[in-house]
Design a protein around this motif. Structure first.
Motif, PDB file in Angstrom:
ATOM      1  N   UNK A 234       0.845  -1.217   0.000  1.00  0.00           N
ATOM      2  CA  UNK A 234       0.000   0.000   0.000  1.00  0.00           C
ATOM      3  C   UNK A 234       0.872   1.256   0.000  1.00  0.00           C
ATOM      4  N   UNK A 235       2.017   1.212   0.666  1.00  0.00           N
ATOM      5  CA  UNK A 235       2.866   2.400   0.781  1.00  0.00           C
ATOM      6  C   UNK A 235       3.670   2.685  -0.488  1.00  0.00           C
ATOM      7  N   UNK A 236       3.717   1.709  -1.431  1.00  0.00           N
ATOM      8  CA  UNK A 236       4.504   1.935  -2.646  1.00  0.00           C
ATOM      9  C   UNK A 236       3.898   3.057  -3.485  1.00  0.00           C
ATOM     10  N   UNK A 237       2.570   3.111  -3.605  1.00  0.00           N
ATOM     11  CA  UNK A 237       1.903   4.190  -4.327  1.00  0.00           C
ATOM     12  C   UNK A 237       2.161   5.534  -3.647  1.00  0.00           C
ATOM     13  N   UNK A 238       2.166   5.518  -2.331  1.00  0.00           N
ATOM     14  CA  UNK A 238       2.455   6.762  -1.604  1.00  0.00           C
ATOM     15  C   UNK A 238       3.867   7.227  -1.883  1.00  0.00           C
ATOM     16  N   UNK A 239       4.787   6.281  -2.101  1.00  0.00           N
ATOM     17  CA  UNK A 239       6.159   6.664  -2.418  1.00  0.00           C
ATOM     18  C   UNK A 239       6.221   7.469  -3.716  1.00  0.00           C
ATOM     19  N   UNK A 240       5.514   6.987  -4.792  1.00  0.00           N
ATOM     20  CA  UNK A 240       5.513   7.709  -6.071  1.00  0.00           C
ATOM     21  C   UNK A 240       4.914   9.096  -5.918  1.00  0.00           C
ATOM     22  N   UNK A 241       3.825   9.178  -5.201  1.00  0.00           N
ATOM     23  CA  UNK A 241       3.187  10.488  -4.989  1.00  0.00           C
ATOM     24  C   UNK A 241       4.111  11.395  -4.183  1.00  0.00           C
ATOM     25  N   UNK A 808      -0.203  20.984  -2.980  1.00  0.00           N
ATOM     26  CA  UNK A 808      -1.254  20.744  -1.979  1.00  0.00           C
ATOM     27  C   UNK A 808      -2.188  19.616  -2.378  1.00  0.00           C
ATOM     28  N   UNK A 809      -2.180  19.261  -3.657  1.00  0.00           N
ATOM     29  CA  UNK A 809      -3.015  18.136  -4.093  1.00  0.00           C
ATOM     30  C   UNK A 809      -2.521  16.815  -3.497  1.00  0.00           C
ATOM     31  N   UNK A 810      -1.244  16.748  -3.122  1.00  0.00           N
ATOM     32  CA  UNK A 810      -0.680  15.514  -2.553  1.00  0.00           C
ATOM     33  C   UNK A 810      -0.741  15.617  -1.010  1.00  0.00           C
ATOM     34  N   UNK A 811      -1.889  15.314  -0.456  1.00  0.00           N
ATOM     35  CA  UNK A 811      -2.082  15.443   0.998  1.00  0.00           C
ATOM     36  C   UNK A 811      -1.715  14.136   1.707  1.00  0.00           C
ATOM     37  N   UNK A 812      -1.470  14.244   3.019  1.00  0.00           N
ATOM     38  CA  UNK A 812      -1.226  13.059   3.847  1.00  0.00           C
ATOM     39  C   UNK A 812       0.121  12.414   3.617  1.00  0.00           C
ATOM     40  N   UNK A 813       1.078  13.136   3.026  1.00  0.00           N
ATOM     41  CA  UNK A 813       2.408  12.573   2.757  1.00  0.00           C
ATOM     42  C   UNK A 813       3.451  13.330   3.568  1.00  0.00           C
ATOM     43  N   UNK A 814       4.475  12.597   4.031  1.00  0.00           N
ATOM     44  CA  UNK A 814       5.565  13.216   4.784  1.00  0.00           C
ATOM     45  C   UNK A 814       6.840  12.417   4.549  1.00  0.00           C
ATOM     46  N   UNK A 815       7.933  12.913   5.139  1.00  0.00           N
ATOM     47  CA  UNK A 815       9.226  12.225   4.975  1.00  0.00           C
ATOM     48  C   UNK A 815       9.197  10.832   5.585  1.00  0.00           C
ATOM     49  N   UNK A 816       8.298  10.622   6.592  1.00  0.00           N
ATOM     50  CA  UNK A 816       8.264   9.323   7.267  1.00  0.00           C
ATOM     51  C   UNK A 816       7.777   8.200   6.348  1.00  0.00           C
ATOM     52  N   UNK A 817       7.094   8.572   5.227  1.00  0.00           N
ATOM     53  CA  UNK A 817       6.607   7.539   4.307  1.00  0.00           C
ATOM     54  C   UNK A 817       7.787   6.748   3.751  1.00  0.00           C
ATOM     55  N   UNK A 818       8.840   7.464   3.310  1.00  0.00           N
ATOM     56  CA  UNK A 818      10.019   6.799   2.752  1.00  0.00           C
ATOM     57  C   UNK A 818      10.751   6.032   3.846  1.00  0.00           C
ATOM     58  N   UNK A 819      10.918   6.714   5.006  1.00  0.00           N
ATOM     59  CA  UNK A 819      11.621   6.051   6.107  1.00  0.00           C
ATOM     60  C   UNK A 819      10.880   4.783   6.530  1.00  0.00           C
ATOM     61  N   UNK A 820       9.542   4.875   6.651  1.00  0.00           N
ATOM     62  CA  UNK A 820       8.754   3.729   7.071  1.00  0.00           C
ATOM     63  C   UNK A 820       8.839   2.599   6.057  1.00  0.00           C
ATOM     64  N   UNK A 821       8.816   2.951   4.761  1.00  0.00           N
ATOM     65  CA  UNK A 821       8.887   1.934   3.702  1.00  0.00           C
ATOM     66  C   UNK A 821      10.234   1.199   3.763  1.00  0.00           C
ATOM     67  N   UNK A 822      11.312   1.957   3.861  1.00  0.00           N
ATOM     68  CA  UNK A 822      12.645   1.339   3.899  1.00  0.00           C
ATOM     69  C   UNK A 822      12.836   0.519   5.174  1.00  0.00           C
ATOM     70  N   UNK A 823      12.347   1.071   6.315  1.00  0.00           N
ATOM     71  CA  UNK A 823      12.491   0.348   7.584  1.00  0.00           C
ATOM     72  C   UNK A 823      11.709  -0.957   7.558  1.00  0.00           C
ATOM     73  N   UNK A 824      10.490  -0.913   6.992  1.00  0.00           N
ATOM     74  CA  UNK A 824       9.677  -2.122   6.961  1.00  0.00           C
ATOM     75  C   UNK A 824      10.271  -3.164   6.013  1.00  0.00           C
ATOM     76  N   UNK A 825      10.881  -2.705   4.931  1.00  0.00           N
ATOM     77  CA  UNK A 825      11.540  -3.644   4.023  1.00  0.00           C
ATOM     78  C   UNK A 825      12.660  -4.405   4.761  1.00  0.00           C
TER      79      UNK A 825
END
Length: 1026
Positions: A234-241, A808-825
């Protein structure tokens, strides 16, 4: 060893059918005979100063040993010696928790020595017990050893004194039926299973516990791993955005960096224009000030000539107007004072008219004085009566002495309660609850007996305490059964307190006469029955007479002790007290001989505090009489104080009335004087009238004269006209100068604002673009990037708004998205490795469980089948049914496996599991005994001990069980068996391999070294022939 207060009991054991070789059998460290003894069997038991024995030795046989003797002779003492001598715990016996309690009374130490058969050489275990510190000294083959070494030696011989399947003392017989199926299985495994069976069972339970925990861990990790994978998808799409949004934010950052530079350049150009305009305005203002200077000098000259004249005329006019103002103020004040005086005169006249309507107050004052005198007389009379009452009350306060004595008695009761609190804290807690809730009970409820029993003479307390056990001394006494049940439910079940309670007999026994009059006993030295030595409430005394026969227990003196044998022989009393000893007398059921035992009386612990009941009753009566007298005095004194209060109130009212009448009498005269004075003052003020109209006309005339004098000077008129022209020109120049100055100030403010703005913009531009350690590189890169963006503020603002809108169209995104994705991997990779490791470990545990189950369960089933076969055979021989099976609820829960015993004693009843509640006591004893016999031939343990298990059996079952025991325990492949019983049925079937150990005690027993079996048999034959 003889005790100073009590005659010794010396008990010995001998075997009635012992082979003659026993006399040559070794009793020390020499090798034991192998004839029938299995490894670990008991060859000899030696006891010294142990429980009832001074010194005794027991030589059991290799098969069934029947230990027979009357109650109290010391059969169970042998069981205790076996347990403690083989390093068993005191808890196994259920008699005393401290090992020092097993030392014979009056001795400081005791010892037990047990010789065990061992093929490699007999093992002698010696335990010496110190009574004072409850410590033991151990020896193995006469050499000092540690308790640990003794336990290991006993364990090597498969001796388990803590296993009820091998060692069943008298106090633990009932607990066998209470054992759960699981406990019974473990005890059976330890007793008759192969040495490794119980170890395999424990190993299997450990494997299963770890396997269950590991399986749960694997499930949790697999679930968590799946959730982590799904979450990362689910977080992969958030990464592209997120990366698209980052591109827009970078453009916004570059535009915001360029915007301050453009703003700075615009503000700088505007500042240059303002500076030029400001310089022009400064030049214009300077020329205006130069043109204005000649006019200002001329105006100052004219004003300096006019100023003295104007000042002089102004002073004259001000003086004239000030005189007029003073006269006007004086007249207004006079009119005000006249009006105020007239109002005061009217008020005083009204008050005087009101007082005129009232009559003469002198008679009223005289009446008040007479009434005040009567009140004073009445108060003096009441105060005299109050003094008399106070003296009577002081006489009544002699109750303080009575109170002092009563407090002394209460202190003695408190001492009793303190002893109860220290010795029996639970009982004391229950006592406090009872005193707070006594109204919840219908009948009488008495405090613990030690509080309500009052020994008349403290010297006699030891007799009462010796007769009444400590458990009853701390017991509560109830009149009604339902009250006792309610009390015990609360304190024992709810509060978990350990307390005792008893119920008084329904029919009172407190006045029950003794069996013989005291007069007939006085010649033996008896001076009283026990009941006459203390006082207690009727229900308590009734209970003690019924339960402990205190009405029929005589108390004697030293004279009684000197003729004690005659007393015992002639009076045949059950309990006798001398000065320092207690004698218990009973008749033997076997020989009808009178047997007595004596013990020294211990000092009293609880009843030494005595209270004179008559003195206490007399003190309470005196106190109540004194309290009644004081109460009557207090009531009368309260009435007197109330009357005095009423008289004081009336006295104050009359004095206030007298004061008011006296004030009225003098007030009329004062009012007439005030009215006369005010009228004279009013006439004086009316005569001093001022003519304001004439004074105003005079003032106007003076001011007009001054003005005419001012206008009549020609030079002054010329100067005034000249000053007016110059002033007009001056005003025009001042106005132009003021306008130019305001415009100059406005330009200065604009310049200041622009300068500050330029500094701010310059600072921002420097900080954004080039203010860093990497100035040279960043500036070049920034200016190259800036060339891609517009150069005007409007275009920059338009592009900024566009980029911000897209970001502003890309809401709900922050730097933690990338960190969380890499950490979970990374976590997923680690977890996959951990899951593989845990899965492999789980597979290993399951393989171990299968192997351990194979090693344990098959032999166990065979063992249970063998037990079941023998157990069923035994029951069938008694025309009953019994089964033993391996029971479980879940085959995989190996810690829940157990042995289930099911029995049926009646043909019409179904099989029922053996429980502490379903079967009767005799049925439980039969089932327990037969189960132990079923284990006998499967035996792995060297001996078994069963103490008085036949007590609850009926004669039929007892005979059947005895036959089974004799047949089984005397078999070929069976081990040693100890069967303890106080009695045997007649005409039982005995076996040659049985050994009968008869236990006797009494004052005429021979020491072991003087006992001769041959001489005994010879005497017995000689007596039979006669």
């Amino acid at each position: 060893m003889d005790l100073p207060q009590k005659r010794n009991r010396i008990s010995h054991e001998f075997t009635s059918c012992q082979p003659s070789t026993r006399e040559a059998a070794p009793s020390s460290s020499t090798k034991g005979q192998a004839g029938g003894f299995v490894e670990g069997a008991i060859l000899r038991i030696s006891m010294h100063n142990f429980l009832t024995y001074d010194h005794s030795e027991v030589f059991p046989g290799p098969k069934l040993n029947m230990i027979v003797g009357a109650n109290g002779t010391g059969k169970s003492s042998i069981v205790c010696a076996i347990c403690l001598g083989l390093a068993g715990k005191t808890a196994v016996l259920g008699r005393g928790d401290k090992v020092g309690l097993y030392v014979k009374r009056g001795c400081s130490k005791g010892s037990v020595e047990i010789e065990l058969y061992r093929a490699s050489g007999n093992l002698i275990i010696t335990r010496e017990i110190q009574k004072e510190n409850n410590q033991s000294t151990w020896m193995l083959n006469k050499k000092h050893a540690s308790q640990r070494a003794v336990e290991e030696a006993v364990k090597e011989l498969h001796i388990q004194v803590g296993n009820l399947c091998q060692f069943l003392p008298q106090e633990k017989v009932g607990e066998f039926a209470k054992m759960s199926n699981i406990e019974l299985l473990e005890a059976t495994e330890k007793s008759v299973g192969p040495p490794e069976m119980y170890e395999f069972h424990c190993e299997l339970k450990t494997y299963c516990s770890k396997e269950s925990k590991l399986e749960n861990v694997c499930k949790e990790k697999a679930n968590f791993l799946e959730k982590a994978r799904q979450s990362n998808e689910r977080n992969k799409l958030d990464m592209d955005r997120y990366y698209t949004k980052t591109k827009h934010l970078d453009r916004i950052q570059m535009l915001e960096k360029k915007k301050p530079l453009v703003e700075y350049e615009t503000a700088r150009k505007e500042l240059e224009g303002v500076k030029k305009e400001r310089e022009e305005m400064k030049r214009k203002l300077k020329s205006l000030k130069e043109a204005q200077e000649p006019l200002l000098r001329k105006i100052r000259s004219v004003e300096s000539q006019l100023q003295p004249i104007e000042h002089q005329m102004k002073e004259l006019v001000d003086d004239i107007r000030q005189d007029l103002s003073l006269k006007q103020t004086e007249e207004a004040d006079r009119q005000k004072r006249i009006g105020h005086t007239q109002l005061m005169i009217k008020d005083l006249q009204k008050e005087l008219q009101h007082m005129g309507s009232m009559g003469d107050v002198t008679p009223q004052i005289e009446d008040v004085n007479a009434e005040l005198k009567n009140i004073q007389d009445e108060k003096a009379k009441l105060e005299g009566e109050s003094l008399d009452l106070r003296r009577d009350k002081d006489e009544g306060f002699c109750k303080q002495k009575v109170n002092s004595n009563r407090y002394h008695l209460e202190d003695m009761m408190k001492m009793k309660e303190d002893k109860l609190r220290v010795r029996f804290r639970d009982t004391y807690t229950a006592l406090k609850w009872l005193r707070d809730n006594r109204d919840r009970f219908k009948g009488n409820v008495y405090d613990p007996m030690m509080l309500v029993i009052n020994v008349r003479d403290a010297r006699h307390a030891k007799y009462v305490e010796s007769q009444i056990p400590a458990n009853d001394l701390r017991a509560f006494v109830f009149q009604r059964q339902e009250d006792m049940e309610k009390f015990m439910t609360e304190v024992r079940d709810t509060q978990r307190l350990r307390v005792n309670s008893v119920i008084a007999p329904a029919e009172s026994c407190s006045k029950r006469p003794p069996s013989r009059p005291l007069e007939t006993l006085k010649r033996y030295g008896f001076f009283s029955y026990l009941r006459e030595l203390f006082d207690a409430p009727e229900e308590v005394m009734s209970y003690l007479c019924h339960q402990y026969r205190v009405n029929d227990v005589p108390v004697g003196t030293e004279k009684t002790k000197s003729m004690i044998e005659m007393v015992i022989r002639e009076l045949q009393l059950r309990v006798i007290y001398t000065a320092e000893e207690k004698y218990n007398v009973k008749k033997s059921n076997y020989s009808n001989n009178v047997v007595s035992s004596n013990s020294a009386l211990r000092p009293s612990q609880f009843l030494t505090t005595t209270i004179d009941a008559d003195e206490r009753h007399q003190l309470e009566e005196q106190l109540r009489a004194a309290e009644r007298k004081v109460q009557r005095c207090d009531q009368r004194m309260a009435a007197v104080r109330e009357q005095l209060t009423k008289l004081d109130r009336h006295d104050n009212e009359l004095r206030a009335k007298k004061k008011k009448l006296s004030e009225l009498k003098g007030k009329k005269r004062q009012l007439e004087q005030k009215i006369s004075t005010k009228q004279d003052s009013l006439r004086q003020m009316e005569q001093n009238e001022i003519n304001l109209q004439a004074i105003e006309e005079e003032t106007n005339t003076k001011i007009a004269a001054v003005n005419n004098k001012k206008v009549s000077s020609p030079e002054k008129v010329y100067l005034a006209l000249q000053s007016a022209g110059v002033s007009a020109e001056k005003t025009k120049l001042v106005t132009d100068c003021r306008d130019s100055l305001a415009e100059l100030k406005q330009l200065d403010q604009i310049k200041t604002n622009l300068l500050a703005k330029c500094k701010t913009l310059m600072s921002r531009a420097s900080a954004i673009s080039c203010n860093s350690l990497f100035y040279n590189i960043v500036c070049v890169v920034s200016f190259q990037a800036f060339s891609q963006f517009p150069d005007t503020l409007d275009e920059i603002d338009a592009m900024l708004n566009e980029e911000k809108t897209r970001a502003e169209c890309f809401t709900g995104l922050s730097d933690t998205v990338v960190e969380e994705y890499n950490r979970r991997e990374l976590e997923i990779k680690n977890m996959e490795k951990e899951l593989d490791d845990k899965t492999n470990a789980l597979r290993t545990y399951r393989q171990n469980i299968a192997e351990a189950k194979e090693r344990w369960l098959n032999p166990l089933k065979q063992l249970v089948d063998q037990i079941n076969k023998r157990f069923g055979d035994f029951f069938r021989s008694m025309q009953c049914v019994g089964e033993v099976d391996l029971h479980w609820e879940n085959k995989e829960e190996y810690d829940k496996y157990g042995i289930r015993i099911r029995v049926k004693f009646h043909s019409s009843a179904p099989l029922h599991e053996l429980t502490p509640h379903h079967q009767s006591g005799g049925e439980r004893s039969v089932s327990t005994m037969l189960y132990l016999m079923a284990l006998q031939e499967l035996n792995r343990c060297p001996f078994r001990v069963v103490d008085e298990i036949n007590q609850g059996m009926d004669p039929v079952n007892e005979r059947r069980v005895f036959n089974i025991v004799a047949r089984t325990a005397c078999g070929v492949n069976t081990s040693q068996y100890f069967f303890i019983t106080p009695k045997l049925l007649q005409n039982l079937q005995y076996a040659e391999q049985m050994t009968i150990l008869c236990v006797h005690n009494g004052p005429y027993m021979l020491p072991p070294n003087k006992w001769s079996e041959k001489a005994f048999i010879r005497r017995a034959k000689r007596g039979h022939n006669r």
